[in-house]
Design a protein around this motif. Sequence first.
Motif, short mmCIF file in Angstrom:
data_model
loop_
_atom_site.label_atom_id
_atom_site.label_comp_id
_atom_site.label_asym_id
_atom_site.label_seq_id
_atom_site.Cartn_x
_atom_site.Cartn_y
_atom_site.Cartn_z
N GLU A 16 27.67 -13.57 23.34
CA GLU A 16 28.59 -12.45 23.46
C GLU A 16 27.90 -11.13 23.09
OE1 GLU A 16 31.58 -12.53 24.82
OE2 GLU A 16 31.10 -14.63 25.23
N ARG A 17 27.07 -11.17 22.04
CA ARG A 17 26.34 -9.96 21.66
C ARG A 17 25.36 -9.55 22.77
NH1 ARG A 17 26.03 -12.71 16.69
NH2 ARG A 17 23.84 -13.21 17.04
N ALA A 18 24.72 -10.54 23.38
CA ALA A 18 23.78 -10.24 24.45
C ALA A 18 24.49 -9.65 25.66
CB ALA A 18 23.01 -11.50 24.84
N LEU A 19 25.67 -10.17 25.98
CA LEU A 19 26.45 -9.61 27.08
C LEU A 19 26.88 -8.17 26.79
CD1 LEU A 19 28.76 -12.50 28.34
CD2 LEU A 19 27.19 -11.12 29.72
N ASP A 20 27.28 -7.92 25.55
CA ASP A 20 27.63 -6.55 25.16
C ASP A 20 26.42 -5.62 25.30
OD1 ASP A 20 30.22 -7.27 24.60
OD2 ASP A 20 29.90 -7.48 22.44
N SER A 21 25.25 -6.13 24.90
CA SER A 21 24.04 -5.34 25.02
C SER A 21 23.72 -5.05 26.49
CB SER A 21 22.87 -6.07 24.36
OG SER A 21 21.65 -5.37 24.54
N LEU A 22 23.85 -6.07 27.33
CA LEU A 22 23.59 -5.88 28.75
C LEU A 22 24.56 -4.89 29.35
CD1 LEU A 22 22.08 -6.56 31.31
CD2 LEU A 22 23.58 -8.54 31.61
N ARG A 23 25.82 -4.98 28.96
CA ARG A 23 26.82 -4.05 29.48
C ARG A 23 26.43 -2.60 29.13
NH1 ARG A 23 30.53 -6.64 27.69
NH2 ARG A 23 31.13 -7.79 29.56
N SER A 24 25.95 -2.41 27.91
CA SER A 24 25.53 -1.06 27.49
C SER A 24 24.30 -0.61 28.28
CB SER A 24 25.21 -1.06 25.99
OG SER A 24 26.37 -1.31 25.22
N ARG A 196 11.72 -3.04 25.29
CA ARG A 196 12.50 -4.09 25.93
C ARG A 196 11.73 -4.66 27.11
NH1 ARG A 196 15.81 -4.14 30.12
NH2 ARG A 196 15.97 -1.86 30.22
N LEU A 197 11.44 -5.96 27.08
CA LEU A 197 10.76 -6.64 28.17
C LEU A 197 11.75 -7.33 29.10
CD1 LEU A 197 7.86 -8.27 26.11
CD2 LEU A 197 7.88 -6.05 27.27
N GLY A 198 12.83 -7.83 28.53
CA GLY A 198 13.93 -8.46 29.24
C GLY A 198 15.16 -8.29 28.39
N LEU A 199 16.26 -8.86 28.80
CA LEU A 199 17.48 -8.73 27.99
C LEU A 199 17.27 -9.30 26.60
CD1 LEU A 199 20.46 -8.12 27.60
CD2 LEU A 199 20.98 -10.32 28.66
N LEU A 200 16.63 -10.46 26.48
CA LEU A 200 16.44 -11.14 25.20
C LEU A 200 14.97 -11.29 24.84
CD1 LEU A 200 19.18 -13.89 25.65
CD2 LEU A 200 19.26 -11.94 24.08
N GLU A 201 14.10 -10.52 25.47
CA GLU A 201 12.66 -10.57 25.19
C GLU A 201 12.20 -9.15 24.83
OE1 GLU A 201 14.35 -13.50 27.38
OE2 GLU A 201 13.76 -11.65 28.43
N GLN A 202 11.64 -9.02 23.63
CA GLN A 202 11.28 -7.69 23.12
C GLN A 202 9.82 -7.70 22.67
OE1 GLN A 202 13.99 -6.03 23.71
NE2 GLN A 202 15.36 -7.81 23.77
N SER A 203 9.24 -6.51 22.62
CA SER A 203 7.87 -6.35 22.15
C SER A 203 7.82 -5.27 21.09
CB SER A 203 6.94 -5.98 23.31
OG SER A 203 5.58 -5.98 22.90
N VAL A 204 7.50 -5.68 19.86
CA VAL A 204 7.36 -4.73 18.75
C VAL A 204 5.97 -4.13 18.83
CG1 VAL A 204 7.41 -4.44 16.25
CG2 VAL A 204 8.90 -6.16 17.35
#
Length: 232
Positions: A16-24, A196-204
Amino acid sequence: MVVLATKLYVEGDARERALDSLRSLVDNEIGELEVEFELGVRHDDFPSVTVEGADATVARNVLREEFGEIVPDLEPGETYVGTLESWDDDGFVLDAGQGEGVRIPTDELGLGPGSPEQLRERYGLVQHLPLRFVYGAGDAGEDGGEPSRLADEERDRLYDWTRGDGRLNVNSATRAEVRATLNRAGHAQDYVTVERLGLLEQSVICTEDTDPPGLLASVGEYLPAELRCVVP
């Protein structure tokens, strides 16, 4: 409708949090256009965006450019985005929404010497990371056709990662969740940004004085995710 080339593979509250993030994210990209949109998720975890309104064509093109698109059919010689699903001694397998994965043979990765597992470690490639590839005629069933390969721009991007100040790549978390974890763990001064690399893939992206393996050791217990370092 545009099927985005990034996957939503977490469950429960995290989904649900990921969907909210994608919506934003989608709203940030097309919210100023004259459109309305609705999010959905396919059975294979690729999210879809249905767009209607006067600027619908422009909005769809913006989303394709930002996220990549999962399409019904792949054409030999064309560039697409797939997510890294698995790897073995013979290469990488990418999920491009076709059911059966697209195999990138080891010789077609173009990332230097080493086995696929060694290359994954060297470039910090977490599972489900979106990667651009050129679909091969051999995979389309044409006799004597070339196999699929990583796209040149993808190879250049990954090589650039090894020339910077170091990275910590993460999956199974949104950008906001990764930033919050870093800050809570006292590392606000140890990174430049979270890419942000993908919705749930990030690069610090680390600062010059930050040791990526040390950062991993410090924050790993707070992130229920796969973490991989890129060390210059």
